[in-house]
Design a protein around this motif. Structure first.
Motif, short mmCIF file in Angstrom:
data_model
loop_
_atom_site.label_atom_id
_atom_site.label_comp_id
_atom_site.label_asym_id
_atom_site.label_seq_id
_atom_site.Cartn_x
_atom_site.Cartn_y
_atom_site.Cartn_z
N LYS A 122 0.92 -1.77 0.05
CA LYS A 122 -0.01 0.01 0.21
C LYS A 122 1.20 1.05 0.12
O LYS A 122 0.59 2.41 -1.31
N HIS A 123 2.42 1.08 0.51
CA HIS A 123 2.71 2.60 0.88
C HIS A 123 3.77 2.59 -0.12
O HIS A 123 3.30 3.35 -0.99
N LEU A 124 3.90 1.98 -0.71
CA LEU A 124 4.64 2.17 -2.74
C LEU A 124 3.15 1.92 -3.57
O LEU A 124 3.72 2.27 -4.02
N GLY A 125 2.03 2.25 -3.35
CA GLY A 125 1.02 2.37 -4.03
C GLY A 125 0.61 1.32 -4.99
O GLY A 125 0.16 2.06 -6.00
N TYR A 126 1.21 0.11 -5.09
CA TYR A 126 0.85 -0.91 -5.77
C TYR A 126 -0.61 -1.82 -5.55
O TYR A 126 -1.17 -1.85 -4.56
N THR A 127 -1.57 -1.68 -6.07
CA THR A 127 -2.51 -2.24 -6.55
C THR A 127 -2.40 -3.68 -7.66
O THR A 127 -1.60 -2.89 -9.09
N TYR A 128 -3.32 -4.16 -8.32
CA TYR A 128 -3.46 -5.35 -9.80
C TYR A 128 -4.80 -4.56 -9.78
O TYR A 128 -5.98 -4.67 -9.58
N LYS A 129 -4.24 -3.51 -11.48
CA LYS A 129 -5.70 -2.92 -11.70
C LYS A 129 -6.66 -2.05 -11.03
O LYS A 129 -7.90 -1.96 -11.15
N GLY A 130 -6.12 -1.35 -10.14
CA GLY A 130 -7.02 -0.95 -9.11
C GLY A 130 -7.29 -1.03 -7.93
O GLY A 130 -7.68 -0.98 -7.19
N LYS A 131 -6.99 -2.48 -8.03
CA LYS A 131 -7.39 -3.36 -6.86
C LYS A 131 -6.72 -3.61 -5.84
O LYS A 131 -5.27 -3.80 -6.00
N ALA A 132 -7.00 -3.29 -4.44
CA ALA A 132 -5.60 -3.10 -3.31
C ALA A 132 -5.34 -4.78 -3.21
O ALA A 132 -5.96 -5.64 -3.25
N PHE A 133 -4.29 -5.09 -2.65
CA PHE A 133 -3.68 -6.53 -2.64
C PHE A 133 -4.04 -7.50 -1.43
O PHE A 133 -4.29 -6.34 -0.25
N GLU A 134 -5.04 -7.72 -0.68
CA GLU A 134 -5.26 -8.52 0.37
C GLU A 134 -4.59 -10.13 0.44
O GLU A 134 -3.83 -10.54 -0.65
N PHE A 135 -4.94 -11.04 0.95
CA PHE A 135 -4.16 -11.90 1.69
C PHE A 135 -5.21 -13.73 1.79
O PHE A 135 -6.16 -12.48 2.99
N VAL A 136 -5.12 -14.39 1.89
CA VAL A 136 -5.77 -15.27 1.87
C VAL A 136 -5.30 -16.82 2.42
O VAL A 136 -3.99 -17.15 1.70
N ILE A 137 -5.27 -17.34 3.81
CA ILE A 137 -4.94 -18.01 4.46
C ILE A 137 -5.15 -19.28 4.27
O ILE A 137 -6.49 -19.55 4.54
N ASP A 138 -4.88 -20.30 3.84
CA ASP A 138 -5.85 -21.86 3.80
C ASP A 138 -6.20 -22.10 5.02
O ASP A 138 -5.09 -22.36 6.24
N SER A 139 -7.08 -23.08 5.44
CA SER A 139 -7.38 -24.32 6.77
C SER A 139 -5.95 -25.00 6.73
O SER A 139 -5.93 -25.48 7.72
N SER A 140 -5.36 -25.75 5.52
CA SER A 140 -3.98 -25.82 6.26
C SER A 140 -3.39 -25.71 6.78
O SER A 140 -2.11 -26.68 6.65
N VAL A 141 -3.20 -24.35 7.01
CA VAL A 141 -2.00 -23.82 7.25
C VAL A 141 -2.57 -23.48 8.80
O VAL A 141 -2.87 -22.80 9.05
N GLN A 142 -1.59 -23.86 10.07
CA GLN A 142 -2.14 -23.60 11.10
C GLN A 142 -1.54 -22.43 11.62
O GLN A 142 -0.42 -21.79 11.33
N ASP A 143 -2.57 -21.20 11.37
CA ASP A 143 -2.12 -19.74 12.06
C ASP A 143 -1.88 -19.63 13.55
O ASP A 143 -1.99 -18.62 14.36
N SER A 144 -0.23 -19.96 13.88
CA SER A 144 -0.38 -20.13 14.95
C SER A 144 1.53 -19.26 15.11
O SER A 144 1.40 -18.13 13.69
N SER A 145 1.81 -18.23 16.36
CA SER A 145 2.60 -17.79 16.69
C SER A 145 4.38 -18.20 16.53
O SER A 145 4.32 -19.44 16.26
N LYS A 146 4.78 -17.85 15.58
CA LYS A 146 6.47 -18.04 15.06
C LYS A 146 6.83 -16.50 14.87
O LYS A 146 6.71 -15.41 14.64
N PHE A 147 8.31 -17.32 15.28
CA PHE A 147 9.49 -15.77 15.32
C PHE A 147 10.12 -15.70 13.94
O PHE A 147 10.28 -16.96 13.29
N ILE A 148 10.68 -14.67 13.36
CA ILE A 148 11.69 -14.06 12.39
C ILE A 148 12.45 -13.25 12.24
O ILE A 148 11.17 -12.06 12.70
N ASN A 149 13.22 -12.62 11.94
CA ASN A 149 14.40 -12.31 11.66
C ASN A 149 14.63 -11.91 10.38
O ASN A 149 15.29 -12.46 9.53
#
Length: 501
Positions: A122-149
């Motif tokens: 959003k800060h870069l002003g990137y869209t797809y043909k005017g639509k803001a990007f979204e994300f979808v997490i599949d049910s196969s992924v456990q949305d647990s907490s993880k550490f990333i550096n």
């Protein structure tokens, strides 16, 4: 003719789709069109020039080859999918606040990490043909907490790091970023010598394992936990880590496995440890002014003390030699990790600059109702069940991991027959994620059901013997220089090459 246009939409060059032009896509690794043409005078393409209404762009400089025979210039111009330009942009924690710190850490669920991707786009002003990007997490992924550096990563590599940590894949369709497993539909038969001209097997770099020794985190593990001879050692240093339940020394991928069939691996699940989710019931803040030693300017700082009235913590709970810390699970500080000092029933947050600026401040701060997890203390003082519950959680994760690791990680390149793909004018096409059944007696006694993870075909005649890559696992590929930390682990006097999940 195919038009190549600049950012303003002006045609820079037009070319027929010549022999040698191709379309190539490999899940999480590449997605591009390559155009082959020759000209008398060089054309100076710029980043952002595009084809197919902006769906494919120039994201790397295009350099022609001088042809001595024709005294002209030969091009093999690569146009990457629109989202692949994200590899040229750094991944910042809070771009909307103007911070440009590219090295930071975050412990949070996948949704929180992925939302930071969206904030960057959003800060870069990137869209797809005017639509803001979204994300979808599949049910196969456990949305647990993880550490990333995140250490100086670009946005594409950041997506890949997330996929690594959550054991999934990422891909983009239109304005949607997907996290999960890319697999669709009923399997189509790929049969050698019937519709497949050649089927070649490639060994994967990923390991194949059938016996898993699993360990959790070192967090909240009391000093008297399990005998020393059962501990794990890294570089000669004994580490007290959460272990599988006492009656489960390891996890086998198959029942009644013989010793000779066991391919062993040690896995560390750093996100699994005895824990209690607390909720802030009170917040006390103090504002003060200090002089910046570098600039000489007086600056306001904020100190925050938080309390959970349902959590009767005492100083004696703190593990000897451990630093008391907490990780927020919701609110404005969601995913952030802070050292704390315990003062008269409250936890005072120790400010840090791990997230691009000194926090907490008067904007990113704790609030009543925010959840957090405390670590650096002996959980047995709080509850006798937290430690055994964590062991059972570790066992569950190890079982899931073993199911993945017992699958043959090899990939199979299938060169399809022309007549089958041409299909009397009703041209057949397959996409990444389509399920297929491989039939080849040299490789499989019966057959193997898998899915397409990549393809390559000529752009001028797409049905002219395209190649499809079929397999179960994806090798995570980083564009930037990212070095994996490989540790030799010693467990019960045996050395293993450790991995984390």
């Amino acid at each position: 003719m195919l038009d190549i246009r600049d950012i303003e939409g002006k045609v820079v060059f037009s070319t027929p789709i010549n022999k040698g032009c191709k379309r190539k896509y490999t899940l999480m690794q590449e997605d591009y069109i390559s155009l082959v043409f020759s000209v008398e005078e060089p054309i100076y393409f710029r980043l952002g020039d595009s084809i197919y209404d902006g769906d494919f762009e120039v994201v790397d400089l295009i350099i022609p080859k001088y042809n001595e025979a024709t005294a002209g210039y030969d091009y093999e111009a690569r146009f990457d999918a629109y989202y692949w330009k994200w590899k040229n942009k750094k991944f910042f924690y809070a771009p909307e606040y103007g911070t440009r710190e590219a090295s930071w850490k975050l412990t949070a669920n996948l949704s929180t990490h992925a939302n930071i991707i969206l904030r960057n786009l959003k800060h870069l002003g990137y869209t797809y043909k005017g639509k803001a990007f979204e994300f979808v997490i599949d049910s196969s992924v456990q949305d647990s907490s993880k550490f990333i550096n995140y250490d100086n990563l670009n946005i594409i590599d950041a997506l890949t790091r997330m996929a690594e940590e959550w054991g999934c894949e990422w891909w983009v369709t239109d304005n949607i970023i997907h996290f999960g497993r890319c697999e669709y539909g009923d399997p189509v038969d790929f049969i050698l010598n019937e519709n497949v001209e050649q089927m070649n097997r490639s060994d994967s770099k990923q390991t194949y394992a059938t016996r898993i020794y699993a360990f959790g985190s070192q967090r909240n593990i009391p000093k008297n936990y399990r005998p020393v001879d059962s501990s794990i050692t890294v570089n000669g240093i004994v580490q007290k880590r959460l272990m599988l339940p006492a009656d489960t020394p390891y996890i086998d991928a198959f029942d009644k496995m013989r010793t000779e069939e066991a391919v062993e691996e040690i896995v560390i699940f750093d996100e699994v440890y005895p824990k209690r989710i607390n909720k802030i019931t009170e917040v006390e803040s103090k504002e003060s002014s200090v002089k910046n030693e570098e600039t000489g300017v007086q600056e306001n700082i904020w100190t925050y003390l938080i309390k959970d009235r349902s959590f009767n913590f005492q100083e004696k709970y703190i593990l000897q030699g451990e630093e008391l810390r907490l990780t927020f699970q919701s609110g404005r500080l969601n995913g952030m990790d802070f050292a704390v000092s315990f003062k008269k029933g409250s936890f005072e947050l120790v400010r840090n600059e791990d997230y691009g600026r000194l926090l907490p401040d008067n904007i990113l701060k704790p609030n009543v109702g925010d959840e957090f997890i405390l670590y650096g203390y002996d959980t047995s003082f709080v509850s006798d069940s937290l430690l055994p519950d964590a062991e059972l959680e570790l066992k569950k994760k190890a079982l899931e991991y073993a199911e993945k690791k017992k699958i043959d990680p090899s990939t199979y390149e299938c060169s399809m027959m022309f007549d089958y793909m041409e299909n009397k004018g009703n041209h057949r096409t397959f996409e990444v994620g389509d399920r297929v059944r491989l039939i080849n007696k040299a490789y499989f006694k019966d057959s193997r059901v898998s899915r397409i993870i990549g393809y390559e075909y000529p752009l001028d005649i797409p049905y002219d013997s395209p190649n499809y890559i079929v397999g179960e696992t994806i090798s995570y590929s980083h564009i930037g220089e990212l070095k994996d930390e490989v540790k030799d682990l010693v467990y019960k006097e045996r050395i293993y090459q450790g991995s984390q999940s």
